[in-house]
Design an enzyme around this catalytic site. Structure first.
Site, PDB file in Angstrom:
ATOM      1  N   GLY A 181       0.810  -1.201   0.000  1.00  0.00           N
ATOM      2  CA  GLY A 181       0.000   0.000   0.000  1.00  0.00           C
ATOM      3  C   GLY A 181       0.846   1.255   0.000  1.00  0.00           C
TER       4      GLY A 181
ATOM      5  N   SER B 101       9.048  -2.470  10.672  1.00  0.00           N
ATOM      6  CA  SER B 101      10.472  -2.145  10.590  1.00  0.00           C
ATOM      7  C   SER B 101      11.229  -3.212   9.823  1.00  0.00           C
ATOM      8  CB  SER B 101      11.063  -2.003  11.999  1.00  0.00           C
ATOM      9  OG  SER B 101      10.936  -3.227  12.715  1.00  0.00           O
TER      10      SER B 101
ATOM     11  N   GLY C 118      25.856  -8.312  17.947  1.00  0.00           N
ATOM     12  CA  GLY C 118      24.764  -7.680  18.666  1.00  0.00           C
ATOM     13  C   GLY C 118      24.206  -8.575  19.742  1.00  0.00           C
ATOM     14  N   ALA C 119      24.393  -8.180  21.011  1.00  0.00           N
ATOM     15  CA  ALA C 119      23.917  -8.972  22.141  1.00  0.00           C
ATOM     16  C   ALA C 119      22.577  -8.446  22.642  1.00  0.00           C
ATOM     17  CB  ALA C 119      24.950  -8.971  23.268  1.00  0.00           C
TER      18      ALA C 119
ATOM     19  N   GLU D 144      18.612 -14.642  21.623  1.00  0.00           N
ATOM     20  CA  GLU D 144      17.655 -15.727  21.403  1.00  0.00           C
ATOM     21  C   GLU D 144      18.128 -16.672  20.300  1.00  0.00           C
ATOM     22  OE1 GLU D 144      13.529 -13.514  22.875  1.00  0.00           O
ATOM     23  OE2 GLU D 144      13.702 -14.201  20.788  1.00  0.00           O
TER      24      GLU D 144
ATOM     25  N   GLY E   5      19.849  -4.002  15.618  1.00  0.00           N
ATOM     26  CA  GLY E   5      18.693  -3.112  15.668  1.00  0.00           C
ATOM     27  C   GLY E   5      17.889  -3.114  14.379  1.00  0.00           C
TER      28      GLY E   5
ATOM     29  N   MET F  94      10.204  -1.045  20.036  1.00  0.00           N
ATOM     30  CA  MET F  94       9.779  -1.889  18.918  1.00  0.00           C
ATOM     31  C   MET F  94       9.351  -3.258  19.463  1.00  0.00           C
ATOM     32  SD  MET F  94      12.453  -1.008  15.841  1.00  0.00           S
ATOM     33  CE  MET F  94      12.285   0.496  14.883  1.00  0.00           C
TER      34      MET F  94
ATOM     35  N   HIS G 173       3.588  -6.181  21.279  1.00  0.00           N
ATOM     36  CA  HIS G 173       2.452  -5.855  22.144  1.00  0.00           C
ATOM     37  C   HIS G 173       2.263  -4.345  22.296  1.00  0.00           C
ATOM     38  CE1 HIS G 173       6.028  -7.057  24.473  1.00  0.00           C
ATOM     39  NE2 HIS G 173       5.732  -6.098  25.328  1.00  0.00           N
TER      40      HIS G 173
ATOM     41  N   HIS H 112       0.666 -22.286  46.440  1.00  0.00           N
ATOM     42  CA  HIS H 112       1.880 -23.017  46.836  1.00  0.00           C
ATOM     43  C   HIS H 112       1.766 -24.469  46.388  1.00  0.00           C
ATOM     44  CE1 HIS H 112       5.359 -24.289  49.166  1.00  0.00           C
ATOM     45  NE2 HIS H 112       4.613 -25.311  49.593  1.00  0.00           N
TER      46      HIS H 112
END
Length: 475
Positions: free
Chosen positions: A122, A155, A190-191, A197, A281, A328, A331, A454
């Site tokens: 779009g 992004s 990049g950490a 992950e 990033g 970014m 949620h 518990h």
């Protein structure tokens, strides 16, 4: 089929498809445009999150964690596994099945809520406060109009200079989720969330993983005490993490990638990897939107400029998610999408940036909401801190995962909860209690006085809240 709508949403990721559904529920004729394609060139709504982000990464994390447990933890339970092996093709096939289920689920929700879906890219053509023409470039080209436009184009991964993604040797998150064999040596630049992950996935499956991070501190956005604990635990697992490095040249050969860099002591280093994941990033995706042509204002970093209500510089044009300011996070985009749809309807949409939770789905998981201890110190806020280790939690012992802790930060005078930080099992689920508490401006004592089941991991949150006032029963 009508081509005139009350609301047109450009982008079908978490912010976009949620905004479209909510707008339709509020009685607006609504269209959603999304260009993602599946392997058969069919529609695949859900954006980066569903297709090459949140959902597929969690699928691989779960598969790799099962594999690691079978190889290293099942024996403690009396479960004997012989001839353990990993079928990477099946693992990837399972991931793709889960992705498709989510794609199909979104299309079903569109149909159920009477959202008209257009498969294509779009872009703005022209318009004003009376309405905007939007071109949809897909299998065919067509033009639709909308009185209100919500831009939710997400992004793209940021590439290193002179090291473009080829998704074969130099990988973005897309390529990292599609590696078809366990690399012997895997490099990660990049950490951050994606790097840790994905590094964890392939480390569990047998890769020798090296993480190169430019910043001198590990997980600088995380509470310092939690970050130090994470660094220690990841190193123990076998992730080789180098901080304060300066990347030099990256050279892709036929079968490997060579990275030349300077370490934190200023020494020149060189490493050769079978695959290299670059996770430094992401940048806002406004490519092909024709923002300049329509007069849609962008800031100096390329984000669409919006006010506190997600209104852009153009009348009746809104923007949400990764393409605007703020974290970014899927949620966060969803919350903004709902809020904008409600604002268009004259309601009061709500997004509280101070109570948006963050999660890193490694093992142990890391989750937090609110202020870190270093932020409170920098702001001169008087606070009290309480921590509780999972080592002392009965449910964690039964699970066989006692790493990490829960940490509460509360105002020294009012006891209002200012931040909660968790590293340990199921941190992604446990953090929700803190989010609810902070939304209602609860005190640490409120959490301490609530009865928790518990044995449960949530008892650790209660004990950490008790520890704020040195009242934990376990010390």
């Amino acid at each position: 089929m009508s081509k005139n709508f009350d609301v047109v949403v450009i982008g079908g990721g978490p912010g976009g498809y949620i905004a479209a559904i909510r707008a339709a529920q509020l009685g607006f004729s609504t269209a959603c445009i999304d260009e993602w394609k599946n392997a058969k060139n069919g529609p695949a709504p859900g954006g980066t999150c569903t297709n090459v982000g949140c959902i597929p990464s969690k699928a691989l994390l779960q598969s790799s964690e099962h594999y690691e447990h079978a190889g290293h933890a099942f024996g403690d339970h009396g479960i004997e596994v012989k001839g353990l092996s990993m079928n990477v093709a099946q693992m990837l096939a399972r991931k793709e099945t889960i992705v498709k289920q989510n794609n199909d689920g979104i299309l079903y929700l569109f149909k159920k809520n009477k959202v008209t879906f257009f498969h294509g890219r779009g872009s703005f053509v022209k318009g004003d406060a009376n309405g905007y023409e939007i071109k949809v470039a897909g299998a065919t080209e067509e033009t639709i109009t909308g009185k209100h436009i919500i831009v939710a184009t997400g992004s793209n991964p940021r590439a290193l200079p002179n090291a473009a993604f080829d998704e074969k040797l130099i990988l973005s998150n897309t390529g990292a989720l599609a590696i078809d064999a366990v690399p012997k040596k895997l490099g990660v630049i990049g950490a951050g969330v994606i790097g840790l992950e994905m590094g964890s996935v392939w480390r569990r499956l047998g890769s020798e993983v090296t993480v190169l991070e430019a910043l001198p501190a590990f997980l600088g956005a995380v509470d310092e005490q939690i970050a130090k604990e994470a660094h220690k635990l990841f190193a123990k697992q076998g992730l080789a993490i180098s901080l304060g490095v300066k990347i030099g040249s990256i050279t892709a050969g036929k079968k490997d990638v060579t990275v030349e860099y300077t370490d934190d002591k200023g020494n020149a280093q060189k490493a050769v990897f079978d695959k290299l994941i670059v996770s430094i990033g992401r940048v806002p995706n406004t490519i092909g939107l024709n923002a300049e042509g329509i007069g849609l204002k962008l800031d100096e970093r390329g984000f669409i400029t919006v006010d506190g209500d997600c209104k852009t510089s153009l009348p009746n044009v809104w923007a949400v998610g990764d393409v605007v300011r703020g974290p970014m996070l899927a949620h966060k985009a969803e919350e903004e999408g709902v809020a904008v749809a409600e604002r268009i309807a004259g309601q009061h949409g709500h997004v509280n940036f101070n109570t948006i939770p963050w999660v890193i789905y490694t093992s142990p998981e890391i989750a937090w909401v609110g202020k870190t201890e270093q932020q409170l110190k920098a702001e001169g806020v008087a606070y009290k801190a309480g921590t509780f280790p999972f080592m002392a939690n009965g449910r964690a012992r039964a699970l066989g995962d006692t790493s990490g802790m829960v940490k509460f930060l509360a105002d020294a005078k009012t006891d209002e909860i200012l931040g909660v930080h968790i590293i340990g099992p199921m941190a992604s689920e446990l953090i929700s209690e803190a989010v609810v508490a902070m939304e209602f401006r609860a005190s640490a004592e409120d959490i301490a006085r609530i009865c928790h089941a518990h044995p449960s991991l949530s008892e650790a949150t209660k004990e950490a809240a008790l520890a704020v006032d040195k009242r934990s029963l376990n010390f």
